[in-house]
Write a protein that holds these residues in place. Sequence first.
Motif, PDB file in Angstrom:
ATOM      1  N   MET A  58       0.851  -1.196   0.000  1.00 34.92           N
ATOM      2  CA  MET A  58       0.000   0.000   0.000  1.00 34.92           C
ATOM      3  C   MET A  58       0.881   1.237   0.000  1.00 34.92           C
ATOM      4  O   MET A  58       1.735   1.374   0.865  1.00 34.92           O
ATOM      5  N   PRO A  59       0.700   2.118  -1.007  1.00 38.19           N
ATOM      6  CA  PRO A  59      -0.227   2.008  -2.140  1.00 38.19           C
ATOM      7  C   PRO A  59       0.236   0.939  -3.135  1.00 38.19           C
ATOM      8  O   PRO A  59       1.432   0.665  -3.222  1.00 38.19           O
ATOM      9  N   PRO A  60      -0.695   0.352  -3.881  1.00 36.44           N
ATOM     10  CA  PRO A  60      -0.380  -0.795  -4.732  1.00 36.44           C
ATOM     11  C   PRO A  60       0.673  -0.543  -5.800  1.00 36.44           C
ATOM     12  O   PRO A  60       1.399  -1.469  -6.163  1.00 36.44           O
ATOM     13  N   ASP A  61       0.764   0.707  -6.326  1.00 34.72           N
ATOM     14  CA  ASP A  61       1.732   0.943  -7.398  1.00 34.72           C
ATOM     15  C   ASP A  61       3.139   1.198  -6.875  1.00 34.72           C
ATOM     16  O   ASP A  61       4.102   1.233  -7.640  1.00 34.72           O
ATOM     17  N   ALA A  62       3.291   1.386  -5.576  1.00 32.77           N
ATOM     18  CA  ALA A  62       4.603   1.569  -4.936  1.00 32.77           C
ATOM     19  C   ALA A  62       5.389   2.735  -5.523  1.00 32.77           C
ATOM     20  O   ALA A  62       6.620   2.710  -5.528  1.00 32.77           O
ATOM     21  N   CYS A  63       4.689   3.753  -5.964  1.00 34.15           N
ATOM     22  CA  CYS A  63       5.370   4.915  -6.543  1.00 34.15           C
ATOM     23  C   CYS A  63       5.650   5.999  -5.513  1.00 34.15           C
ATOM     24  O   CYS A  63       6.284   7.011  -5.819  1.00 34.15           O
ATOM     25  N   THR A  64       5.133   5.813  -4.311  1.00 32.39           N
ATOM     26  CA  THR A  64       5.397   6.744  -3.215  1.00 32.39           C
ATOM     27  C   THR A  64       5.801   5.922  -1.991  1.00 32.39           C
ATOM     28  O   THR A  64       5.950   4.700  -2.072  1.00 32.39           O
ATOM     29  N   LYS A  65       5.964   6.572  -0.864  1.00 31.17           N
ATOM     30  CA  LYS A  65       6.358   5.885   0.359  1.00 31.17           C
ATOM     31  C   LYS A  65       5.342   4.803   0.707  1.00 31.17           C
ATOM     32  O   LYS A  65       4.140   5.037   0.698  1.00 31.17           O
ATOM     33  N   LEU A  66       5.843   3.615   1.044  1.00 30.59           N
ATOM     34  CA  LEU A  66       4.977   2.465   1.299  1.00 30.59           C
ATOM     35  C   LEU A  66       4.771   2.231   2.785  1.00 30.59           C
ATOM     36  O   LEU A  66       5.634   2.564   3.607  1.00 30.59           O
ATOM     37  N   HIS A  67       3.636   1.615   3.106  1.00 31.14           N
ATOM     38  CA  HIS A  67       3.448   1.093   4.455  1.00 31.14           C
ATOM     39  C   HIS A  67       4.405  -0.080   4.641  1.00 31.14           C
ATOM     40  O   HIS A  67       4.585  -0.893   3.732  1.00 31.14           O
ATOM     41  N   PRO A  68       5.017  -0.222   5.760  1.00 27.55           N
ATOM     42  CA  PRO A  68       5.944  -1.344   5.973  1.00 27.55           C
ATOM     43  C   PRO A  68       5.198  -2.670   6.054  1.00 27.55           C
ATOM     44  O   PRO A  68       3.972  -2.701   6.199  1.00 27.55           O
ATOM     45  N   PRO A  69       5.922  -3.786   5.964  1.00 23.62           N
ATOM     46  CA  PRO A  69       5.292  -5.102   6.111  1.00 23.62           C
ATOM     47  C   PRO A  69       4.639  -5.240   7.481  1.00 23.62           C
ATOM     48  O   PRO A  69       5.019  -4.543   8.431  1.00 23.62           O
TER      49      PRO A  69
END
Length: 211
Positions: A58-69
């Motif tokens: 999240m977000p699915p496209d991973a073009c910005t900062k992601l939520h960690p696992p």
Amino acid sequence: MLFVAAWMLIGLAHKCQADVIIISTLNNKTFTAVGDLPALFGPPIPLTGFKGYAQYVMPPDACTKLHPPPKLKNITGPWIGIVKRYNCAFVEKVLNAQIAGYDAVIVHNVGSNSIQPMGSDNQSLSEKVSIPSVFIGQEDAFMIIENFLYDKGYILEITDDLPFNLQNYLVPFAITIGICFIVMLTFMVSCIIFSNFCILIEIYVRQRAGS
């Protein structure tokens, strides 16, 4: 005949190749496998394969900062992030997942089930990637996302190797080649014997006619 046999084996290997293997955590048995292609940047996939728990990022496209696992007591990773294609470069997606704490990335196609090797034109970003990544088709990704994420009791294994014992196909192939060779040799010997027999008959007939 030899060409046909070789062509059949190559075609079989191509259809059977599947590099993202889905394994049940309950009995460690392989459930199914899907085809992938490794990225042209980042480290290669280990020879022994890479196993981890899958999570749709999240977000699915991973073009910005992601939520960690997810941080869970009973699951410590490693984690494989599943990422949607488009909106930014492949290398950016993988690097964002790496920064978020993922240990490997599976990028899936959008609107197509075809697979392709992921490349990068940005050498500086490519050098920062330290996790392996692969590319899979859309339907395979949806199947994994709906049924085989970490909370469903499965892990994924990413590998470049064929998930079947090649000897199971090489042995029948070798037998087929051997049979073809024996048939061809028998046919050639029979033709030579028959040809010589005809020549002898012709010589005998001519001698009888001359006498």
